[in-house]
Scaffold this motif. Structure first.
Motif, mmCIF file in Angstrom:
data_model
loop_
_atom_site.group_PDB
_atom_site.id
_atom_site.type_symbol
_atom_site.label_atom_id
_atom_site.label_comp_id
_atom_site.label_asym_id
_atom_site.label_seq_id
_atom_site.Cartn_x
_atom_site.Cartn_y
_atom_site.Cartn_z
ATOM 1 N N LEU A 77 0.832 -1.212 0.000
ATOM 2 C CA LEU A 77 0.000 0.000 0.000
ATOM 3 C C LEU A 77 0.865 1.259 0.000
ATOM 4 O O LEU A 77 0.413 2.330 0.388
ATOM 5 C CB LEU A 77 -0.899 0.014 1.251
ATOM 6 C CG LEU A 77 -1.843 -1.165 1.458
ATOM 7 C CD1 LEU A 77 -2.477 -1.106 2.846
ATOM 8 C CD2 LEU A 77 -2.933 -1.184 0.388
ATOM 9 N N ALA A 78 2.110 1.132 -0.465
ATOM 10 C CA ALA A 78 3.087 2.200 -0.274
ATOM 11 C C ALA A 78 2.788 3.462 -1.084
ATOM 12 O O ALA A 78 3.229 4.553 -0.715
ATOM 13 C CB ALA A 78 4.483 1.683 -0.622
ATOM 14 N N THR A 79 2.049 3.350 -2.181
ATOM 15 C CA THR A 79 1.768 4.497 -3.043
ATOM 16 C C THR A 79 0.275 4.532 -3.359
ATOM 17 O O THR A 79 -0.420 3.507 -3.244
ATOM 18 C CB THR A 79 2.550 4.403 -4.361
ATOM 19 O OG1 THR A 79 2.077 3.256 -5.097
ATOM 20 C CG2 THR A 79 4.050 4.269 -4.113
ATOM 21 N N PRO A 80 -0.249 5.688 -3.810
ATOM 22 C CA PRO A 80 -1.656 5.737 -4.217
ATOM 23 C C PRO A 80 -1.990 4.715 -5.302
ATOM 24 O O PRO A 80 -3.087 4.146 -5.305
ATOM 25 C CB PRO A 80 -1.826 7.177 -4.703
ATOM 26 C CG PRO A 80 -0.814 7.953 -3.921
ATOM 27 C CD PRO A 80 0.367 7.037 -3.794
ATOM 28 N N GLU A 81 -1.037 4.474 -6.214
ATOM 29 C CA GLU A 81 -1.290 3.497 -7.274
ATOM 30 C C GLU A 81 -1.477 2.093 -6.700
ATOM 31 O O GLU A 81 -2.361 1.332 -7.126
ATOM 32 C CB GLU A 81 -0.117 3.487 -8.273
ATOM 33 C CG GLU A 81 -0.007 4.745 -9.122
ATOM 34 C CD GLU A 81 0.521 5.949 -8.331
ATOM 35 O OE1 GLU A 81 1.138 5.734 -7.263
ATOM 36 O OE2 GLU A 81 0.297 7.093 -8.777
#
Length: 401
Positions: free
Chosen positions: A10-14
């Motif tokens: 879940l590290a980035t919005p993508e």
């Protein structure tokens, strides 16, 4: 179904949007879904650093208040991403999800879960997204569960809801015979017992937290480990079917780069005074993994984790007039399997590999399910690769005999 997404997933919005797409597909197929989330990426590390800007030793209670926000952010943004896809979703903190904990700040343990609020969301046709790693005690105080606590949250919720399986989505395709980042020819482990998985986790494998595995074993919850964004092999952690007779078998090798050796030199320290000293050190937070007494008056402990010897524990030793030192350029490898005590050549093989690499070995411990050897950090990766080859873990199980 209960599914957990780790922070790297879940590290980035993508990546959050990708996870939302997977969950939406499950909901669209008619499944009732509970999602447990970790903090996004390195958010927890950044929150710890932020606390350090204001206090050299942050108050544990206030640190819990701060760190819990990482998972709450993840839960809220995933619920928003699902809503945008037309999937009804609601985010809940650990407290709102009915998670009751006990223990000190930063080290809470789950004692019970009241799933009514979660069930209410499911009955309303919503995906329920729960912030992992946290709960409330009986006095209403927020408590975090320690690193890896979101795994434990997911398994505990699965048990409370009567689910027979809990999915853990991470950045690796299941459990492998060693860390594929340092051993290129690892093999997937399709199925592994709770006991063996817990030993791998204690030895440094980061796939699952040992507390979550122990809880799954106690409550009979199968844990499926799979890659969060790619199809491929997965691993089921479940009760092993007892064989008629168990033979010696090596299942995998774990490693840990965060190992320290503490030496306490106290001439004239008798065994009974040494025992009292060890009791006092443990009471002040020391958590030794191995203990040796190579010569009278010298104690050696191996420890995992940072800051192994500080504050009041150090004062206890200095009050004896003793000298102490910490070596922190060490690592540990753990050979995990079954019936290892019935394989007497195993310690000799580990010593042989260390000797070929020119590596000293200040500590070794062996049980029926795990052999752990402490080595210089700069020889650790080579030793893992060599032992992986020596035990033929690069071959299918049927080809290892």
């Amino acid at each position: 179904m209960v599914r957990k997404y780790g922070g790297s997933s879940l590290a980035t919005p993508e990546l959050v949007r990708g996870a939302a797409g997977q969950v939406a597909a499950l909901a669209g197929a008619g499944k009732q879904v509970v999602v447990v989330v970790s903090a996004m990426g390195d958010a927890t590390d950044r929150l710890v650093a932020l606390a350090g800007e204001f206090a050299e030793r942050p108050d544990p209670r206030e640190l819990d208040q701060l760190l819990a926000t990482g998972e709450q952010v993840s839960a809220a943004v995933l619920a928003l991403a699902l809503t945008r896809r037309g999937v009804e979703a609601v985010s809940l903190t650990g407290d709102q999800a009915g998670i009751e904990v006990t223990g000190e700040p930063g080290a809470g343990t789950i004692v019970r879960i009241d799933p009514d609020r979660v069930l209410e969301g499911l009955r309303a046709g919503r995906v329920v997204v729960v912030a992992g790693f946290q709960g409330r005690d009986t006095r209403g105080e927020l408590r975090t569960l320690g690193r890896g606590g979101s795994d434990t949250t997911a398994v505990a919720i699965a048990a409370a809801l009567g689910a027979t399986e809990c999915e853990i989505c991470t950045d690796v395709p299941g459990v492998r015979t060693a860390d594929p980042r340092i051993v290129p020819d690892t093999r997937p482990v399709p199925s592994i017992s709770y006991e063996a998985m817990a030993e791998l986790a204690r030895g440094g494998a980061r796939v699952l937290h040992p507390r979550s595995v122990e809880l799954a074993g106690r409550r009979g919850v199968t844990v499926r480990v799979l890659h969060s964004s790619r199809t491929g092999p997965s691993t089921r952690v479940r009760a092993a079917e007892p064989p008629l007779e168990r033979g010696a078998e090596v299942i995998g090798i774990a490693h840990d780069r965060d190992v320290r050796l503490l030496r306490i030199d106290a001439p004239g320290l008798s065994p009974d005074r040494g025992a009292r000293l060890l009791t006092d050190l443990v009471a002040h937070g020391l958590r030794p993994d191995t203990l040796s007494w190579p010569v009278p008056g010298e104690l050696r402990f191996t420890l995992h984790g940072p800051a192994p010897f500080a504050g009041s524990a150090r004062d206890l030793v200095e009050a004896l007039g003793a000298r102490w030192s910490v070596d922190d350029d060490l690592g540990a490898l753990s050979v995990v399997g079954t019936g290892l005590l019935d394989r007497p050549a195993l310690p000799a093989e580990v010593l042989r590999i260390a000797g070929e690499l020119g590596a000293t070995m200040p500590a070794m411990a062996i049980s029926d399910s795990r052999l752990t050897a402490v080595l210089p950090l700069d020889r650790l990766d080579e030793a893992v690769r060599a032992l992986h080859r020596s035990f033929r873990l690069d071959r299918p199980v049927e080809a290892r005999s």
